[in-house]
Write a protein that holds these residues in place. Structure first.
Motif, mmCIF file in Angstrom:
data_model
loop_
_atom_site.group_PDB
_atom_site.id
_atom_site.type_symbol
_atom_site.label_atom_id
_atom_site.label_comp_id
_atom_site.label_asym_id
_atom_site.label_seq_id
_atom_site.Cartn_x
_atom_site.Cartn_y
_atom_site.Cartn_z
ATOM 1 N N THR A 4 0.847 -1.182 0.000
ATOM 2 C CA THR A 4 0.000 0.000 0.000
ATOM 3 C C THR A 4 0.883 1.232 0.000
ATOM 4 N N LEU A 5 0.625 2.145 -0.933
ATOM 5 C CA LEU A 5 1.375 3.390 -0.974
ATOM 6 C C LEU A 5 1.039 4.219 0.247
ATOM 7 N N GLN A 6 2.059 4.750 0.901
ATOM 8 C CA GLN A 6 1.869 5.623 2.047
ATOM 9 C C GLN A 6 2.899 6.734 1.998
ATOM 10 N N GLY A 7 2.600 7.821 2.680
ATOM 11 C CA GLY A 7 3.530 8.935 2.753
ATOM 12 C C GLY A 7 3.209 9.990 1.716
ATOM 13 N N ILE A 8 4.221 10.756 1.350
ATOM 14 C CA ILE A 8 4.048 11.830 0.372
ATOM 15 C C ILE A 8 4.061 11.216 -1.025
ATOM 16 N N LEU A 9 2.973 11.402 -1.751
ATOM 17 C CA LEU A 9 2.863 10.837 -3.098
ATOM 18 C C LEU A 9 3.240 11.838 -4.177
ATOM 19 N N ALA A 10 2.915 13.123 -3.953
ATOM 20 C CA ALA A 10 3.202 14.129 -4.974
ATOM 21 C C ALA A 10 3.233 15.520 -4.364
ATOM 22 N N PHE A 11 3.916 16.427 -5.059
ATOM 23 C CA PHE A 11 3.995 17.831 -4.690
ATOM 24 C C PHE A 11 3.650 18.616 -5.940
ATOM 25 N N VAL A 12 2.715 19.563 -5.825
ATOM 26 C CA VAL A 12 2.280 20.352 -6.977
ATOM 27 C C VAL A 12 2.483 21.829 -6.662
ATOM 28 N N THR A 13 3.116 22.549 -7.566
ATOM 29 C CA THR A 13 3.414 23.966 -7.365
ATOM 30 C C THR A 13 3.255 24.738 -8.672
ATOM 31 N N THR A 14 3.135 26.046 -8.561
ATOM 32 C CA THR A 14 3.137 26.919 -9.739
ATOM 33 C C THR A 14 4.446 27.696 -9.817
ATOM 34 N N ASP A 15 5.329 27.487 -8.863
ATOM 35 C CA ASP A 15 6.587 28.226 -8.774
ATOM 36 C C ASP A 15 7.747 27.328 -9.190
ATOM 37 N N ALA A 16 8.355 27.635 -10.312
ATOM 38 C CA ALA A 16 9.458 26.821 -10.837
ATOM 39 C C ALA A 16 10.630 26.732 -9.855
ATOM 40 N N LYS A 17 10.777 27.709 -8.977
ATOM 41 C CA LYS A 17 11.869 27.683 -7.991
ATOM 42 C C LYS A 17 11.645 26.608 -6.927
ATOM 43 N N ARG A 18 10.377 26.215 -6.726
ATOM 44 C CA ARG A 18 10.082 25.179 -5.732
ATOM 45 C C ARG A 18 9.860 23.817 -6.385
ATOM 46 N N TYR A 19 9.968 23.749 -7.700
ATOM 47 C CA TYR A 19 9.822 22.477 -8.423
ATOM 48 C C TYR A 19 11.159 21.756 -8.378
ATOM 49 N N LEU A 20 11.201 20.634 -7.662
ATOM 50 C CA LEU A 20 12.467 19.946 -7.464
ATOM 51 C C LEU A 20 12.619 18.661 -8.263
ATOM 52 N N GLY A 21 11.506 18.042 -8.687
ATOM 53 C CA GLY A 21 11.578 16.785 -9.414
ATOM 54 C C GLY A 21 11.976 15.635 -8.506
ATOM 55 N N GLY A 22 12.085 14.440 -9.055
ATOM 56 C CA GLY A 22 12.511 13.285 -8.275
ATOM 57 C C GLY A 22 11.401 12.659 -7.466
ATOM 58 N N GLN A 23 11.776 12.058 -6.346
ATOM 59 C CA GLN A 23 10.819 11.391 -5.464
ATOM 60 C C GLN A 23 10.467 12.291 -4.311
#
Length: 63
Positions: A4-23
């Motif tokens: 079962t997936l648990q924890g942080i699944l995704a992060f969504v932002t409109t600010d490219a400076k806070r877009y980090l990619g990865g897991q």
């Protein structure tokens, strides 16, 4: 084995400076409307919750 997936699944932002990619998955939305659409769709797909930060960013988490 039932994983079962648990924890942080995704992060969504409109600010490219806070877009980090990865897991976990990081998504860069064009505007507020797209941010809410993406966050809602991901949360629905995984029966997860959306946490909204004061910055407007969203984190999709599964407890």
């Amino acid at each position: 084995m039932n994983k079962t997936l648990q924890g942080i699944l995704a992060f969504v932002t409109t600010d490219a400076k806070r877009y980090l990619g990865g897991q976990p998955l990081s998504l860069l939305a064009q505007d507020e409307a797209e941010l809410l659409e993406l966050a809602t769709a991901v949360a629905k797909a995984f029966s997860a919750d959306i946490v909204r930060f004061p910055t407007g960013d969203c984190m999709i988490i599964k407890k």
